[in-house]
Write a protein that holds these residues in place. Structure first.
Motif, PDB file in Angstrom:
ATOM      1  N   SER A   2       0.869  -1.181   0.000  1.00 17.52           N
ATOM      2  CA  SER A   2       0.000   0.000   0.000  1.00 17.52           C
ATOM      3  C   SER A   2       0.907   1.234   0.000  1.00 17.52           C
ATOM      4  O   SER A   2       2.089   1.138   0.362  1.00 17.52           O
ATOM      5  N   PRO A   3       0.370   2.388  -0.380  1.00 20.19           N
ATOM      6  CA  PRO A   3       1.213   3.595  -0.337  1.00 20.19           C
ATOM      7  C   PRO A   3       1.843   3.809   1.038  1.00 20.19           C
ATOM      8  O   PRO A   3       3.030   4.110   1.129  1.00 20.19           O
ATOM      9  N   SER A   4       1.059   3.603   2.114  1.00 20.36           N
ATOM     10  CA  SER A   4       1.601   3.827   3.469  1.00 20.36           C
ATOM     11  C   SER A   4       2.747   2.869   3.763  1.00 20.36           C
ATOM     12  O   SER A   4       3.780   3.262   4.313  1.00 20.36           O
ATOM     13  N   GLU A   5       2.571   1.589   3.399  1.00 20.37           N
ATOM     14  CA  GLU A   5       3.645   0.615   3.621  1.00 20.37           C
ATOM     15  C   GLU A   5       4.890   1.004   2.830  1.00 20.37           C
ATOM     16  O   GLU A   5       6.004   0.975   3.329  1.00 20.37           O
ATOM     17  N   PHE A   6       4.680   1.378   1.611  1.00 18.22           N
ATOM     18  CA  PHE A   6       5.823   1.676   0.746  1.00 18.22           C
ATOM     19  C   PHE A   6       6.556   2.942   1.202  1.00 18.22           C
ATOM     20  O   PHE A   6       7.782   2.973   1.268  1.00 18.22           O
ATOM     21  N   LEU A   7       5.777   3.980   1.542  1.00 21.86           N
ATOM     22  CA  LEU A   7       6.400   5.271   1.874  1.00 21.86           C
ATOM     23  C   LEU A   7       7.007   5.276   3.273  1.00 21.86           C
ATOM     24  O   LEU A   7       7.887   6.073   3.578  1.00 21.86           O
ATOM     25  N   GLY A   8       6.495   4.396   4.119  1.00 24.45           N
ATOM     26  CA  GLY A   8       7.005   4.361   5.486  1.00 24.45           C
ATOM     27  C   GLY A   8       6.299   5.340   6.408  1.00 24.45           C
ATOM     28  O   GLY A   8       6.739   5.581   7.521  1.00 24.45           O
ATOM     29  N   TYR A   9       5.237   5.956   5.964  1.00 27.12           N
ATOM     30  CA  TYR A   9       4.388   6.790   6.823  1.00 27.12           C
ATOM     31  C   TYR A   9       2.958   6.669   6.328  1.00 27.12           C
ATOM     32  O   TYR A   9       2.726   6.291   5.179  1.00 27.12           O
ATOM     33  N   ASP A  10       2.046   6.991   7.216  1.00 32.23           N
ATOM     34  CA  ASP A  10       0.629   6.922   6.866  1.00 32.23           C
ATOM     35  C   ASP A  10       0.329   7.910   5.750  1.00 32.23           C
ATOM     36  O   ASP A  10       0.658   9.088   5.881  1.00 32.23           O
ATOM     37  N   LEU A  11      -0.277   7.430   4.680  1.00 28.50           N
ATOM     38  CA  LEU A  11      -0.612   8.347   3.590  1.00 28.50           C
ATOM     39  C   LEU A  11      -1.483   9.479   4.140  1.00 28.50           C
ATOM     40  O   LEU A  11      -2.481   9.230   4.826  1.00 28.50           O
ATOM     41  N   GLY A  12      -1.084  10.720   3.888  1.00 25.14           N
ATOM     42  CA  GLY A  12      -1.841  11.857   4.398  1.00 25.14           C
ATOM     43  C   GLY A  12      -1.261  12.444   5.664  1.00 25.14           C
ATOM     44  O   GLY A  12      -1.713  13.478   6.137  1.00 25.14           O
ATOM     45  N   SER A  13      -0.221  11.780   6.218  1.00 27.38           N
ATOM     46  CA  SER A  13       0.403  12.335   7.425  1.00 27.38           C
ATOM     47  C   SER A  13       1.599  13.213   7.068  1.00 27.38           C
ATOM     48  O   SER A  13       2.163  13.898   7.916  1.00 27.38           O
ATOM     49  N   GLN A  14       2.001  13.193   5.810  1.00 28.53           N
ATOM     50  CA  GLN A  14       3.126  13.995   5.290  1.00 28.53           C
ATOM     51  C   GLN A  14       2.777  14.358   3.856  1.00 28.53           C
ATOM     52  O   GLN A  14       1.979  13.661   3.241  1.00 28.53           O
TER      53      GLN A  14
END
Ligand SMILES: [Zn+2]
Length: 827
Positions: A23-35
């Motif tokens: 998922s985007p959050s898993e890939f980016l390493g932060y919750d999508l929308g938190s940064q």
């Protein structure tokens, strides 16, 4: 054996999970929308999806921004469709007639989702990642008959300008107070691209590299649905289709109806969540250069979706209704409408294909051919615009064409030759031809979001006929000019007609060549040279042994026909040593930028110098004006802006004394008000009629319509020109100007010059002007020169650089820089 089998299974499972889509959050390493994700992280996520799901996601790089960020689209569909992508594309173009033959196979819907064209409307690019993920993980069935094309970021430079600024500014945790720095972007903000253009006004003009690159891939596909994801004010929850009036008349009933179906599908999801929205207001479908109208005029259902947010809202903000609007909410809404668009398109793949095909039947358009005549450079520039849209054209034949005459605004005829251009409307992109060329756009409602006229013959300064009968033409020929060195010549002359001539001049000035221009017509070698013609002599350039080669190389580079001269003694008119034939000064040009300056006007000028004229300009932050040494420059350009705080008493005194010594100010738009009605300057504004009725009888519900009466929303006027003045060299005695503001000024008196102006009865040729605004126009100034001591102020009341598409206005600016009041001081 059993354990061995298990370990093999485990090994394969680990391989699969290694290659599984995150998922985007898993890939980016932060919750999508938190940064806010940086552009490269978003591209990495799309690469990750293309790698893990290579059978279903294909990436294509379609260009690079001015700041060297990649421009990318992802094709997302079923395995089978991705395998047949080229066949699907060709089938679709067969429906348009661009590729010959009949489409075959099952009906596939083609949906194009464009994110973040405005860089600071930054939830969109985040939503592109969640939309991709959910398409692949939850909505496989839609992909069986739908190709989704995702452009995760149309404007990467603007997006990163915003994201980087936010990251360096915001508090941790984020601050919801509207007054906090993180909710107030500094100039110029993240909305525009590198050259500060609004890319959502640039589709039709393709002046920017992002637009020009996108059109190449867009025209290869011509999707059935195009969505442009935006953000609006923080208190306005969400806007989606159907759009507001006025709709351009080429829009079909089906296109209107399907907008409503899409809107109702979104409403179903929004209603379920209790999310508010509005439709049919504010965002109309008229001006052709938007991300909704351009696709619409190319056969798609083109739409704008607007989420509350944009550059003000950061990661979270408390809006005026007491609601905390978070980036996560914004992403959720944009993801919902994106998915809902794909869903409804998939359900209607068959009718989308049939109706798309019908759109390309152009047999009922009123005008069959547009014939254009005039300066060869302007015709060439127009051809390259048509090439960008893959609109075909021909050369006219020797004969005549009759129909609506753009110059006389009535029926007439024109003799034609092979130098003239013919554009037919019975071609696949015929509706776009109509939209771009027709003399007058039909307005179903004057309450519109943008300009109401953009007719290309006026914008390019060409004579034109719109004919209801097809005018026969022949295949257009490419013109080429080649010059060779003539060592017996004492010099060369070049006529002055177009921006390409100005590019040639700029190129030679940069190489240190001394060049003259004539203020009076002369005849030499049996040829007449009009005012503004350039003369380059060996006598002026004694140190340049290779002058012939330099001039010939530059002339060939710009396809200029240069004329060798064998004597300085003119057949008629001034000789080359005459005071009427002046040296062009190698001007040092400065331009104001920064928070007092309109970023759009500044950006258009910046782009003009760097990418078009290719002549150096120094950008000065207007906040530093007080300590700037103006004596380093010959020319100071003041773009549209509000300069009252820097041009206070001392600032204006400093500027005036520099002008009096020979400096030249070129003032655009509202910069003119820095001088108007001020002591020591001649320019006077025309005061708006502020007489009020003692009792206001305008009903509250009519207040918007009443306000329209004061507006000029981009209308074209025919202006008179004094083409004996250097500012108008290369022009005929008239000019079609695009008027976008209602502010007007009286014609100049004393020893000043009115170069472009409206007469007592202004001639409007196209577009909307409110009745109250019209009253201020008689006898008003369009372009003028005010002399101050040895220097000048040149007034551009109308913006010749507006969105960089009014091609015929650009020569005025180069004239202002190089020719007007050329007694410039040496630096
Ligand atoms: Zn926007």
């Amino acid at each position: 054996m059993h354990t061995r089998f298990l370990s093999i299974v485990l090994f394969f499972i680990s391989l699969i999970s290694f290659a599984q889509l995150q998922s985007p959050s898993e890939f980016l390493g932060y919750d999508l929308g938190s940064q806010f994700s940086r552009h490269h992280q978003v591209i990495d996520y799309f690469k990750h999806a293309a790698k893990t799901n290579s059978a279903q996601v294909k990436l294509e790089n379609y260009g690079e921004t001015y700041e060297r960020r990649p421009l990318t689209v992802a094709f997302v569909s079923s395995e089978e469709n991705i395998k047949n992508l080229e066949t699907i594309r060709e089938n679709n173009l067969k429906n348009t007639g661009i590729i010959k033959g009949n489409a075959s196979g099952k009906d596939i819907a083609i949906v194009w989702l464009s994110y973040n064209v405005h860089g600071n409307e930054a939830s969109a690019t985040e939503a592109s990642m969640s939309t991709l993920y959910r398409l692949l993980t939850e909505n496989q069935s839609w992909l069986e008959n739908t190709v989704v094309i995702i452009d995760p970021c149309v404007n990467p430079d603007g997006r990163d300008r915003y994201a980087n600024w936010f990251n360096e500014t915001s508090s941790k945790p984020y601050d919801i107070d509207q007054q906090a720095s993180e909710h107030n972007e500094p100039w110029p903000g993240g909305r525009p691209n590198h050259y500060l253009f609004d890319l959502n006004r640039d589709w039709a003009w393709a002046s920017q590299i992002e637009s020009a690159s996108r059109l190449k891939v867009y025209n290869k596909w011509l999707p059935h649905i195009h969505v442009d994801f935006h953000e609006q004010g923080i208190n306005e929850p969400y806007y989606f289709a159907p759009a507001a009036e006025p709709f351009h008349e080429v829009i079909s009933d089906w296109q209107r109806d399907f907008q409503t179906q899409i809107g109702k599908n979104h409403a179903k999801y929004f209603d379920k969540e209790g999310w508010l929205y509005f439709t049919r207001e504010r965002f109309d479908l008229l001006y052709p250069s938007y991300g909704d109208t351009y696709p619409t005029f190319m056969g798609a259902i083109g739409m704008t979706y607007e989420q509350a947010g944009h550059g003000r809202s950061g990661l979270g903000i408390l809006n005026d209704e007491g609601i905390i609007l978070t980036l996560k909410d914004r992403i959720a809404h944009h993801t919902t409408t994106g998915l809902s668009t794909v869903e409804i398109s998939s359900k209607n793949a068959k009718s989308l294909n049939t109706e798309f095909k019908k759109f390309f039947d152009n047999s009922n358009l009123k005008y069959k051919s547009y014939v254009l005549q005039g300066n060869a450079d302007r015709i060439e520039t127009l051809k390259s615009l048509l090439d960008a849209h893959e609109i075909s054209y021909e050369s006219a034949r020797n004969g005549s064409a009759s129909g609506y005459n753009y110059s006389t605004m009535q029926q007439g005829s024109m003799n034609t030759t092979s130098n003239d251009l013919v554009v037919h409307s019975d071609q696949p992109k015929g509706k776009m031809v109509k939209v771009l060329f027709e003399p007058n756009t039909k307005l179903s409602d004057s309450l519109t979001y943008d300009i109401t006229s953009w007719s290309l013959p006026y914008a390019y300064g060409l004579k034109a006929i719109a004919s209801t009968k097809k005018v026969r033409g022949s295949a257009a020929k490419a013109t080429s000019v080649s010059n060779s060195v003539d060592t017996s010549a004492i010099g060369y002359a070049l006529e002055w007609n177009s921006l390409t001539d100005a590019k040639f001049l700029a190129d030679l000035l940069k190489q240190g060549v001394k060049i003259r221009f004539t203020e009076k017509p002369f005849t030499q070698e049996g040829k007449e040279f009009d005012r503004g013609s350039l003369i380059i002599t060996k006598g002026d350039n004694p140190k340049k042994q290779d002058l012939d080669a330099i001039i010939v190389a530059a002339a060939n580079k710009f396809s200029r026909k240069i004329h060798p001269l064998y004597s300085g003694f003119a057949t008629s008119g001034p000789d080359f040593g005459s005071p009427d034939i002046k040296l062009v000064n190698k001007q040092k040009v400065a331009i104001l930028s920064g928070k007092y300056t309109s970023s759009l006007n500044y950006g258009a000028l910046w782009h003009f110098f760097e990418q078009q004229l290719k002549y150096p300009v120094t950008s000065i932050n207007s906040e530093h004006f007080g300590r700037v040494n103006l004596n380093k420059y010959n020319v100071l350009i003041m773009p549209n802006g509000s300069y009252s705080s820097i041009l206070n008493e001392s600032g204006l005194k400093k500027l005036k004394s520099w002008i009096a010594k020979g400096g030249k100010v070129i003032a655009f738009g509202n910069a003119i008000s820095s001088f108007a009605d001020k002591k020591g300057f001649n320019l006077k504004s025309i005061k708006e009629d502020r007489k009020q009725d003692t009792i206001n009888k305008v009903p509250y519900a009519n207040r918007e319509r009443e306000n329209v009466k004061k507006l000029i929303t981009g209308a074209v006027f025919k202006t008179s020109l004094d083409n004996t003045h250097p500012l108008a060299f290369g022009y005929p005695d008239h000019y079609y100007t695009l008027k976008i503001g209602r502010r007007s000024y009286k014609q100049l008196g004393n020893n000043n010059y009115n170069v472009g102006y409206l007469d007592a009865k202004p001639v409007k040729v196209s577009g909307f002007v409110g009745e109250k605004a019209f009253k201020n126009l008689p006898n008003s100034l369009i372009f003028g020169e005010e002399r101050v001591g040895s220097g000048s102020i040149i007034y551009f009341v109308d913006d010749v650089m507006f969105r960089s598409f009014w091609e015929n206005g650009k020569l005025f600016l180069t004239n202002a820089i190089f020719f007007v009041n050329n007694n410039a001081f040496e630096l």
